[in-house]
Design a protein around this motif. Structure first.
Motif, PDB file in Angstrom:
ATOM      1  N   LEU A   1     -82.763 -56.440  99.972  1.00 13.60           N
ATOM      2  CA  LEU A   1     -83.194 -57.176  99.043  1.00 13.60           C
ATOM      3  C   LEU A   1     -83.226 -56.387  97.774  1.00 13.60           C
ATOM      4  CD1 LEU A   1     -85.986 -59.498 100.281  1.00 13.60           C
ATOM      5  CD2 LEU A   1     -83.795 -60.130  99.836  1.00 13.60           C
ATOM      6  N   ASP A   2     -83.368 -55.184  97.660  1.00 16.97           N
ATOM      7  CA  ASP A   2     -83.202 -54.458  96.479  1.00 16.97           C
ATOM      8  C   ASP A   2     -81.828 -54.305  95.817  1.00 16.97           C
ATOM      9  OD1 ASP A   2     -85.899 -53.472  96.359  1.00 16.97           O
ATOM     10  OD2 ASP A   2     -85.429 -51.821  97.826  1.00 16.97           O
ATOM     11  N   GLY A   3     -80.810 -54.586  96.778  1.00 18.00           N
ATOM     12  CA  GLY A   3     -79.359 -54.389  96.402  1.00 18.00           C
ATOM     13  C   GLY A   3     -78.957 -55.907  95.938  1.00 18.00           C
ATOM     14  N   ILE A   4     -79.539 -56.969  96.612  1.00 14.44           N
ATOM     15  CA  ILE A   4     -79.525 -58.093  95.933  1.00 14.44           C
ATOM     16  C   ILE A   4     -79.935 -58.375  94.560  1.00 14.44           C
ATOM     17  CG2 ILE A   4     -79.875 -60.649  96.354  1.00 14.44           C
ATOM     18  CD1 ILE A   4     -78.020 -59.343  98.139  1.00 14.44           C
ATOM     19  N   GLY A   5     -81.071 -58.020  94.411  1.00 19.61           N
ATOM     20  CA  GLY A   5     -81.904 -57.848  93.078  1.00 19.61           C
ATOM     21  C   GLY A   5     -81.034 -57.031  91.880  1.00 19.61           C
ATOM     22  N   ALA A   6     -80.354 -56.118  92.472  1.00 24.93           N
ATOM     23  CA  ALA A   6     -79.485 -55.238  91.450  1.00 24.93           C
ATOM     24  C   ALA A   6     -78.247 -56.166  91.070  1.00 24.93           C
ATOM     25  CB  ALA A   6     -79.167 -53.906  91.987  1.00 24.93           C
ATOM     26  N   VAL A   7     -77.707 -56.805  92.119  1.00 24.36           N
ATOM     27  CA  VAL A   7     -76.539 -57.825  92.086  1.00 24.36           C
ATOM     28  C   VAL A   7     -76.735 -58.866  90.832  1.00 24.36           C
ATOM     29  CG1 VAL A   7     -75.023 -59.280  93.102  1.00 24.36           C
ATOM     30  CG2 VAL A   7     -75.437 -56.839  94.255  1.00 24.36           C
ATOM     31  N   SER A   8     -78.082 -59.198  91.160  1.00 25.82           N
ATOM     32  CA  SER A   8     -78.615 -60.392  90.248  1.00 25.82           C
ATOM     33  C   SER A   8     -78.501 -60.043  88.791  1.00 25.82           C
ATOM     34  CB  SER A   8     -79.588 -60.966  90.856  1.00 25.82           C
ATOM     35  OG  SER A   8     -80.358 -62.000  89.963  1.00 25.82           O
ATOM     36  N   ARG A   9     -79.139 -58.821  88.684  1.00 23.93           N
ATOM     37  CA  ARG A   9     -79.173 -58.082  87.150  1.00 23.93           C
ATOM     38  C   ARG A   9     -77.922 -58.098  86.721  1.00 23.93           C
ATOM     39  NH1 ARG A   9     -83.202 -55.672  89.934  1.00 23.93           N
ATOM     40  NH2 ARG A   9     -82.283 -53.797  89.813  1.00 23.93           N
ATOM     41  N   ILE A  10     -77.008 -57.452  87.538  1.00 23.38           N
ATOM     42  CA  ILE A  10     -75.651 -57.163  86.895  1.00 23.38           C
ATOM     43  C   ILE A  10     -74.870 -58.542  86.803  1.00 23.38           C
ATOM     44  CG2 ILE A  10     -73.598 -56.015  87.850  1.00 23.38           C
ATOM     45  CD1 ILE A  10     -75.453 -53.960  88.895  1.00 23.38           C
ATOM     46  N   ALA A  11     -74.978 -59.464  87.502  1.00 22.10           N
ATOM     47  CA  ALA A  11     -74.318 -60.503  87.114  1.00 22.10           C
ATOM     48  C   ALA A  11     -74.725 -61.253  86.038  1.00 22.10           C
ATOM     49  CB  ALA A  11     -74.653 -61.641  88.521  1.00 22.10           C
ATOM     50  N   GLU A  12     -76.018 -61.269  85.585  1.00 21.94           N
ATOM     51  CA  GLU A  12     -76.242 -61.791  84.457  1.00 21.94           C
ATOM     52  C   GLU A  12     -75.855 -61.043  83.004  1.00 21.94           C
ATOM     53  OE1 GLU A  12     -80.781 -62.067  84.096  1.00 21.94           O
ATOM     54  OE2 GLU A  12     -80.679 -63.056  86.024  1.00 21.94           O
TER      55      GLU A  12
ATOM     56  N   ALA B   1     -68.817 -50.420  83.292  1.00 19.61           N
ATOM     57  CA  ALA B   1     -69.302 -49.121  84.142  1.00 19.61           C
ATOM     58  C   ALA B   1     -70.502 -48.524  83.450  1.00 19.61           C
ATOM     59  CB  ALA B   1     -68.093 -48.206  84.571  1.00 19.61           C
ATOM     60  N   LYS B   2     -70.224 -48.193  82.184  1.00 13.08           N
ATOM     61  CA  LYS B   2     -71.663 -47.630  81.546  1.00 13.08           C
ATOM     62  C   LYS B   2     -72.893 -48.638  81.520  1.00 13.08           C
ATOM     63  CE  LYS B   2     -68.881 -44.590  78.274  1.00 13.08           C
ATOM     64  NZ  LYS B   2     -68.317 -44.319  76.957  1.00 13.08           N
ATOM     65  N   ALA B   3     -72.443 -49.963  81.278  1.00 13.98           N
ATOM     66  CA  ALA B   3     -73.668 -50.916  81.158  1.00 13.98           C
ATOM     67  C   ALA B   3     -74.401 -51.036  82.539  1.00 13.98           C
ATOM     68  CB  ALA B   3     -72.976 -51.998  80.580  1.00 13.98           C
ATOM     69  N   ILE B   4     -73.537 -51.091  83.528  1.00 15.06           N
ATOM     70  CA  ILE B   4     -73.968 -51.128  84.988  1.00 15.06           C
ATOM     71  C   ILE B   4     -74.636 -49.663  85.248  1.00 15.06           C
ATOM     72  CG2 ILE B   4     -73.497 -50.998  87.463  1.00 15.06           C
ATOM     73  CD1 ILE B   4     -71.057 -52.714  86.869  1.00 15.06           C
ATOM     74  N   ASP B   5     -74.374 -48.680  84.940  1.00 10.39           N
ATOM     75  CA  ASP B   5     -75.104 -47.470  84.976  1.00 10.39           C
ATOM     76  C   ASP B   5     -76.472 -47.399  84.411  1.00 10.39           C
ATOM     77  OD1 ASP B   5     -72.821 -46.225  86.432  1.00 10.39           O
ATOM     78  OD2 ASP B   5     -72.337 -45.034  84.629  1.00 10.39           O
ATOM     79  N   GLN B   6     -76.400 -47.956  83.176  1.00  7.69           N
ATOM     80  CA  GLN B   6     -77.684 -48.119  82.364  1.00  7.69           C
ATOM     81  C   GLN B   6     -78.634 -49.175  83.209  1.00  7.69           C
ATOM     82  OE1 GLN B   6     -78.711 -46.188  79.362  1.00  7.69           O
ATOM     83  NE2 GLN B   6     -80.983 -47.171  80.261  1.00  7.69           N
ATOM     84  N   LEU B   7     -78.259 -50.119  83.448  1.00  6.56           N
ATOM     85  CA  LEU B   7     -79.211 -51.256  84.440  1.00  6.56           C
ATOM     86  C   LEU B   7     -79.585 -50.544  85.711  1.00  6.56           C
ATOM     87  CD1 LEU B   7     -78.272 -54.643  84.326  1.00  6.56           C
ATOM     88  CD2 LEU B   7     -79.187 -53.595  86.535  1.00  6.56           C
ATOM     89  N   LEU B   8     -78.796 -49.848  86.362  1.00 10.85           N
ATOM     90  CA  LEU B   8     -79.251 -49.217  87.341  1.00 10.85           C
ATOM     91  C   LEU B   8     -80.141 -48.019  87.426  1.00 10.85           C
ATOM     92  CD1 LEU B   8     -76.077 -49.384  89.809  1.00 10.85           C
ATOM     93  CD2 LEU B   8     -77.964 -50.769  89.803  1.00 10.85           C
TER      94      LEU B   8
END
Length: 94
Positions: free
Chosen positions: A36-47, A85-92
């Protein structure tokens, strides 16, 4: 928007956390503590992706999520992929 050369992509990689050039795309796999941690990250990255109008290919395998970035309309990796990729890095990292 121009496709980046291999040298340009290689020059960008040190500024990206865990990304590599593979099969014509920027790729990063992330292992999460729980599914579920991975799913939560996917949701934030999708937004984030929707807001940027740039949508990564996302592969979910239990706790491992792999992101692949390529500008399909240009036929390769562009600055848009590097910035995503930079934006995903920052979000993670948050």
């Amino acid at each position: 928007m121009a496709v980046l050369s291999n040298d340009q992509v290689d020059a960008a990689l040190p500024g990206l956390d865990g990304w590599q050039r593979s099969e014509g795309a920027l790729r990063r796999s992330v292992d999460f503590p729980a599914f579920l941690d991975g799913i939560g990250a996917v949701s934030r990255i999708a937004e984030l992706a929707e807001a940027k109008d740039h949508h990564p290919d996302i592969d979910i395998r239990w706790r491992t999520v792999t992101f692949a970035l390529v500008t399909h309309s240009e036929g390769g990796i562009t600055d848009k992929d590097v910035e995503m990729a930079k934006a995903i890095d920052q979000l993670l990292a948050d």
